[in-house]
Each structure stands twice: as C-alpha cells, then as structure tokens.
Design a protein around this motif. Sequence first.
Motif, mmCIF file in Angstrom:
data_model
loop_
_atom_site.group_PDB
_atom_site.id
_atom_site.type_symbol
_atom_site.label_atom_id
_atom_site.label_comp_id
_atom_site.label_asym_id
_atom_site.label_seq_id
_atom_site.Cartn_x
_atom_site.Cartn_y
_atom_site.Cartn_z
ATOM 1 N N THR A 221 0.834 -1.195 0.000
ATOM 2 C CA THR A 221 0.000 0.000 0.000
ATOM 3 C C THR A 221 0.868 1.244 0.000
ATOM 4 O O THR A 221 1.845 1.337 0.759
ATOM 5 C CB THR A 221 -0.922 0.026 1.231
ATOM 6 O OG1 THR A 221 -1.812 -1.093 1.177
ATOM 7 C CG2 THR A 221 -1.737 1.310 1.273
ATOM 8 N N SER A 222 0.510 2.199 -0.853
ATOM 9 C CA SER A 222 1.114 3.526 -0.842
ATOM 10 C C SER A 222 0.066 4.502 -0.337
ATOM 11 O O SER A 222 -1.039 4.563 -0.888
ATOM 12 C CB SER A 222 1.566 3.924 -2.251
ATOM 13 O OG SER A 222 2.590 3.077 -2.718
ATOM 14 N N GLY A 223 0.392 5.250 0.730
ATOM 15 C CA GLY A 223 -0.573 6.183 1.292
ATOM 16 C C GLY A 223 0.071 7.498 1.666
ATOM 17 O O GLY A 223 1.267 7.550 1.984
ATOM 18 N N CYS A 253 -3.437 3.712 -2.040
ATOM 19 C CA CYS A 253 -3.520 2.791 -3.170
ATOM 20 C C CYS A 253 -2.874 1.475 -2.766
ATOM 21 O O CYS A 253 -1.708 1.440 -2.375
ATOM 22 C CB CYS A 253 -2.821 3.361 -4.402
ATOM 23 S SG CYS A 253 -2.825 2.220 -5.810
ATOM 24 N N THR A 254 -3.635 0.410 -2.862
ATOM 25 C CA THR A 254 -3.155 -0.926 -2.524
ATOM 26 C C THR A 254 -3.124 -1.784 -3.776
ATOM 27 O O THR A 254 -4.055 -1.745 -4.578
ATOM 28 C CB THR A 254 -4.084 -1.591 -1.480
ATOM 29 O OG1 THR A 254 -4.062 -0.824 -0.277
ATOM 30 C CG2 THR A 254 -3.641 -3.014 -1.179
ATOM 31 N N ALA A 255 -2.047 -2.538 -3.949
ATOM 32 C CA ALA A 255 -1.937 -3.439 -5.097
ATOM 33 C C ALA A 255 -1.469 -4.802 -4.629
ATOM 34 O O ALA A 255 -0.640 -4.910 -3.714
ATOM 35 C CB ALA A 255 -0.967 -2.879 -6.130
ATOM 36 N N THR A 256 -1.995 -5.850 -5.242
ATOM 37 C CA THR A 256 -1.489 -7.200 -5.022
ATOM 38 C C THR A 256 -0.819 -7.674 -6.302
ATOM 39 O O THR A 256 -1.214 -7.297 -7.404
ATOM 40 C CB THR A 256 -2.608 -8.188 -4.634
ATOM 41 O OG1 THR A 256 -3.490 -8.369 -5.741
ATOM 42 C CG2 THR A 256 -3.388 -7.682 -3.441
ATOM 43 N N ALA A 257 0.209 -8.499 -6.137
ATOM 44 C CA ALA A 257 0.985 -8.964 -7.288
ATOM 45 C C ALA A 257 1.705 -10.253 -6.911
ATOM 46 O O ALA A 257 1.833 -10.583 -5.725
ATOM 47 C CB ALA A 257 2.002 -7.897 -7.718
ATOM 48 N N PRO A 258 2.219 -10.972 -7.897
ATOM 49 C CA PRO A 258 2.957 -12.201 -7.584
ATOM 50 C C PRO A 258 4.247 -11.942 -6.807
ATOM 51 O O PRO A 258 4.746 -12.832 -6.112
ATOM 52 C CB PRO A 258 3.266 -12.791 -8.966
ATOM 53 C CG PRO A 258 2.260 -12.165 -9.882
ATOM 54 C CD PRO A 258 2.021 -10.807 -9.341
ATOM 55 N N PHE A 259 4.790 -10.722 -6.941
ATOM 56 C CA PHE A 259 6.038 -10.374 -6.270
ATOM 57 C C PHE A 259 5.878 -9.036 -5.550
ATOM 58 O O PHE A 259 5.164 -8.147 -6.021
ATOM 59 C CB PHE A 259 7.193 -10.291 -7.271
ATOM 60 C CG PHE A 259 7.396 -11.548 -8.057
ATOM 61 C CD1 PHE A 259 8.058 -12.631 -7.506
ATOM 62 C CD2 PHE A 259 6.911 -11.655 -9.352
ATOM 63 C CE1 PHE A 259 8.229 -13.804 -8.223
ATOM 64 C CE2 PHE A 259 7.084 -12.811 -10.087
ATOM 65 C CZ PHE A 259 7.746 -13.895 -9.514
ATOM 66 N N ALA A 260 6.580 -8.883 -4.441
ATOM 67 C CA ALA A 260 6.435 -7.665 -3.647
ATOM 68 C C ALA A 260 7.005 -6.447 -4.367
ATOM 69 O O ALA A 260 6.455 -5.351 -4.242
ATOM 70 C CB ALA A 260 7.126 -7.852 -2.300
ATOM 71 N N ALA A 265 5.989 -1.141 -6.470
ATOM 72 C CA ALA A 265 6.150 -0.131 -7.520
ATOM 73 C C ALA A 265 4.821 0.284 -8.134
ATOM 74 O O ALA A 265 4.574 1.477 -8.371
ATOM 75 C CB ALA A 265 7.085 -0.658 -8.604
ATOM 76 N N PHE A 266 3.943 -0.673 -8.386
ATOM 77 C CA PHE A 266 2.689 -0.336 -9.047
ATOM 78 C C PHE A 266 1.718 0.374 -8.107
ATOM 79 O O PHE A 266 0.911 1.187 -8.568
ATOM 80 C CB PHE A 266 2.055 -1.580 -9.669
ATOM 81 C CG PHE A 266 2.581 -1.874 -11.042
ATOM 82 C CD1 PHE A 266 1.964 -1.352 -12.169
ATOM 83 C CD2 PHE A 266 3.716 -2.656 -11.207
ATOM 84 C CE1 PHE A 266 2.453 -1.607 -13.438
ATOM 85 C CE2 PHE A 266 4.221 -2.924 -12.477
ATOM 86 C CZ PHE A 266 3.587 -2.392 -13.603
ATOM 87 N N SER A 267 1.774 0.108 -6.811
ATOM 88 C CA SER A 267 0.938 0.877 -5.895
ATOM 89 C C SER A 267 1.380 2.332 -5.875
ATOM 90 O O SER A 267 0.555 3.250 -5.826
ATOM 91 C CB SER A 267 0.979 0.282 -4.484
ATOM 92 O OG SER A 267 2.244 0.433 -3.881
ATOM 93 N N LYS A 277 -6.648 6.958 -14.024
ATOM 94 C CA LYS A 277 -5.463 6.449 -14.718
ATOM 95 C C LYS A 277 -4.757 5.376 -13.891
ATOM 96 O O LYS A 277 -4.192 4.426 -14.447
ATOM 97 C CB LYS A 277 -4.515 7.592 -15.044
ATOM 98 C CG LYS A 277 -5.052 8.566 -16.092
ATOM 99 C CD LYS A 277 -4.036 9.648 -16.404
ATOM 100 C CE LYS A 277 -4.552 10.604 -17.464
ATOM 101 N NZ LYS A 277 -3.576 11.688 -17.764
ATOM 102 N N GLY A 278 -4.791 5.531 -12.581
ATOM 103 C CA GLY A 278 -4.171 4.532 -11.719
ATOM 104 C C GLY A 278 -4.857 3.189 -11.824
ATOM 105 O O GLY A 278 -4.200 2.146 -11.875
#
Length: 312
Positions: A221-223, A253-260, A265-267, A277-278
């Motif tokens: 998460t990026s906040g 913004c919270t993102a889940t992915a196969p790798f941290a 980066a994407f969050s 756009k996000g």
Amino acid sequence: MRNRINRETFTKMALYMDTTVSIKVVSEAISPKKAGQAIQRAFKAFRHVEQICSRFTSDSEVMSLIQRIGEPVRVSDTLFEAVRFSLEVASVSSGAFDPTVGAVMESYGFNRHYMLRTRQETGLPREPVSYKDVLLDEENRTITLQKPLILDLGAVAKGLAIDLAAMELHDFEGFLIDAGGDLYAGGFNERGEKWKVGIRHPQRKQEIIGTVELSNEAICTSGNYERRSPSDPSVHHLFDPKNQKQADGLVSCTATAPFAMMADAFSTAAFILGAEKGMVLIKEAELEGVLITPSLTILSTERMEAFLNEYI
C-alpha cells in the motif's frame, strides 16, 4: 478444501529500511533453532538491499553510482535489477513513476537516516531530469547516468528485499513477511488456510476497510499518511515527477501482485497517476487493486471488491 491442522509458528522482528520487519514461519516439523536460522537469513536480505539501494548513507552502492556521471558503471546484480525494474515501471506509467526524483525528495527534507538521524546532503540542484537519463547495458550490466541526478529506489527496494527474503523461506509450509504493512504471504497459515491481511483505513489508523486472502502473493500500500517531511509535516513523500509536487488525487492505493517489488512499484505509480489512470494501470498490468480518494470514494478491481467491508 485444505485440512485444518494447527502447525507450529516462529516469529522474529527487526528494524530495517526505516520500518519494523516481522517474519513468521509455519512448519509441522522443524526445530526453533532451524526456524530462527532461516529467519536470520531472510533478514540478511533486507540488510543487503539496504546497503546497496539506500540514498541515506554515503557509502551505499547507489550513492557511489551518482558520483560517476556520464560513464558506464558496472554494478551489482541487485542494483541493476532494482534500477531495471524501476525504469520498466517508469515507461509503462508514462513517467508517473520515476526513480530520478531523489533531488526533489532531498529538497523537501526526505534525506535523514532513520537510525543515525544524520542528513545525506548531495548538493545536487533540482534540475530537470527523468528516467530517460538513465541508460542500462544488459550485456555488460552497467548503468550510465547521463545527467547529475539522485536515484531514489525507495518504491522498489523494500519490495525487492521482501522477495529475496521470501526465497530463503520457500521450504516452509507457510510464511508471512511484513515490512511496515508491505507483505508477502507464502503458502498457508498455521490452520492450513490462506493468509488474511487487512487493508488499513487511510484516515483511521486502527480500522481496516477489508480483509484480503492471499497465498504466494504480495500486497503493498502507498498512502499519503506513511511518511511526512521532517521539515514540513504537511508534505508527504509521494511526488509527481512531472511537476515536482506531491500527488493529491488519492489518499491510499493498494496493489497485489505475484512479487512484492511489483506490488510496491505499481501501488506507487497508480497513486501518482490518480484514481482513473491509476486503475487503468493496475488492470493493464493484470494486478488487483484498491484506490481511495480524499473524499473516501473507493475504486477497486473485481476480486478486491469482494473483500471490502462497509467501513467507509
């Protein structure tokens, strides 16, 4: 459905990268000594990445790199991969994510070592630079900085450290690496179930907006509440590289992915891009995400929506 078996757990905590890192491992048949040794190896991954990627100490590899402008510098595999991935995310986000914002971060006071409290002053001005001023040579594993700039790898380094630590723990039935709320959930918990991870409410620290179930997956998460400038508490650490001002379209913004490293980066990139756009970026990368605006409007991908509670 997995059998519900109560397995043993072993947990240790340590301070790295300006955050408390907690590692829990789950096993049916391993001694506390062996579990402790595995966790210590995982902690070494954080120390390793910090020594290479930190811009808060003058003797880190990345700070040595910025002293050599205009020449190809052969770097470690760790630094090369951190920079390479950063540039890839910069490209797909059209520069919303940009690892060359270090001078901007420094000018706002984000240059103090979290343990020593010393300031890292490079003296570099806030000249117009971008990720396009960083050149990689894949064959020779070199990095060339075409202009004086400061690389800030904070949006990938913690995720990279989590991923390297996870490699040390893959033999366990389950493990959870929590680095200040950025997590990787490996395997299954002590009950043989997926790990349940709460998504923090962006304005009420003790509350969550939902609980996500994860296995062999990362969540970051990026906040705007995470880090504030020591010189101006009204300024948070997520800057739009194009106007050199803090991004204010989202609060979380919270993102889940196969790798941290990918989730990390994407969050960040999605946060800087803003809600619409996000979300497009998250979906195009085939990730899952939850984006929250200042008015507490929630945008989420379909899978994440199913986990959200009625907290907001």
